[in-house]
Design an enzyme around this catalytic site. Structure first.
Site, PDB file in Angstrom:
ATOM      1  CB  THR A 164      -0.945  -0.001   1.218  1.00  6.13           C
ATOM      2  OG1 THR A 164      -1.810  -1.131   1.126  1.00  6.13           O
ATOM      3  CG2 THR A 164      -1.783   1.269   1.275  1.00  6.13           C
ATOM      4  CG  ASP A 197      -2.877  -7.782   2.760  1.00  3.65           C
ATOM      5  OD1 ASP A 197      -3.284  -6.946   3.587  1.00  3.65           O
ATOM      6  OD2 ASP A 197      -3.439  -7.999   1.667  1.00  3.65           O
TER       7      ASP A 197
END
Length: 352
Positions: A12, A87
């Site tokens: 991200t 993640d």
């Protein structure tokens, strides 16, 4: 303060809008340009890959591991920052920590908001990671995670928030440092097992699966993993590490075939412990499952993976796995033995 190498892998923190959602496509230099570099620190960027971390493979993680070791071969480097998707950050960081045999810090960071977000968290996290990687007070602390003003040891630290800024924590422990007013305040040194050597290259990578227990669960998915060729399986049990007699039988059969089986729990914090029988951890340990202490599913899988990469011999793999998941500094717990106590925190050190 000194030279820090930033290894960019995507996530991200490097993501831009793609028309229907965000995906990692920015290079490390673009990510670095968003952050204030601490005074006295020089930075070199290595663009290793640019992917959303849910797509990472074992091969990608081993490439990162080897790149870190190559960078640290330069004595002029004082530390490394890895920018990574959140993640699977906990898995990559723990893999590197298990094989990290160098006092210089390797600090993972990332972001919950994308690269161009107004008031995004990436710039602060990257600044704090650069500060931590260049801090003499964090030498010998292994691989670390810098997020939302806190510095966590890789071991035990997991993603605890899907969207909030304080994304990472060790549910069974505490941060090793904080960043305040441009300073790293060190609270203690994490306990770590002896590091493993780098895995040998050029061989087929082992399959390691995870299977979760639940009401009405049977051994079907566990047995399917064995039939698919898994060399290791993480059983994500209930409570302190409990399943059913049918699952115990499946574990025993898998271990007899040379499959590594690690036992963790779906409960957020606390250790796995031999308390219950009739399919509980007492029986699972007797069947050959290795209890993973306070490690949760993703990091338990990494421990199994590293053990499987350490040797082709099942008995050696099991011994290595017990060493990796045991309380550092204590003897690994054998089946039927009393569960190990939680690791004690090291004394706090002065701020750096």
């Amino acid at each position: 303060m000194g030279q820090v190498v930033v290894i960019s892998t995507g996530g991200t923190i490097a993501s831009r809008w793609q028309g229907s959602g965000f995906a990692a496509d920015a290079r490390g230099g673009d990510v670095l340009a968003t952050a204030a570099v601490p005074e006295g620190v020089t930075v070199r960027v290595v663009d290793l890959m640019s992917v959303n971390s849910a797509r990472l493979t074992t091969a990608d993680q081993l490439a990162l591991l080897r790149t870190v070791h190559e960078v640290l071969a330069d004595p002029a480097v004082d530390g490394i920052v890895v920018t990574h998707g959140t993640d699977t950050l906990e898995e990559s960081a723990f893999l590197l920590d298990l094989h990290h045999d160098d006092p210089r810090p390797v600090v993972f960071t990332g972001a919950q908001l994308p690269l161009e977000a107004v008031d995004g968290d990436g710039p602060r996290n990257l600044h704090d990671a650069l500060l931590a990687a260049s801090s003499a007070g964090l030498r010998g602390h292994g691989v670390l995670v810098a997020f939302d003003g806190r510095i966590h040891a890789a071991r035990g630290t997991i993603k605890v928030q899907t969207l909030a800024a304080d994304a990472f924590a060790d549910p069974s422990g505490h941060p090793v440092a904080d960043v305040k007013d441009g300073r790293v305040l060190v609270h203690g040194r994490p306990e770590r097992p002896a590091p493993l050597p780098l895995p040998a290259g050029g061989e087929t990578l082992p399959r390691v699966d995870m299977v979760m227990h639940h009401c009405d669960a049977d051994p079907l998915l566990f047995d399917a993993a064995v039939q698919a060729g898994a060399q290791g399986i993480v059983l994500v049990a209930t409570g302190a590490g409990n399943a059913t007699p049918e699952v115990v039988a499946a574990v025993e059969a898998a271990v007899a075939r040379g499959v590594l089986v690690a036992l963790t729990t779906r409960v957020p914090s606390g250790p796995v412990a031999e308390i219950y029988t009739q399919g509980g951890a007492v029986d699972l340990a007797a069947a050959g499952a290795v209890l993973t202490g306070t490690l949760r599913a993703g990091q338990s899988r990494i421990a199994v993976l590293s053990a499987a990469l350490a040797s082709p011999a099942a008995d050696v793999r099991t011994r290595v796995l017990r060493q990796l998941v045991a309380t550092p500094g204590a003897e690994p717990t054998e089946p039927g033995a009393e569960p190990a106590s939680a690791p004690a925190s090291a004394p706090a050190s002065a701020s750096a």
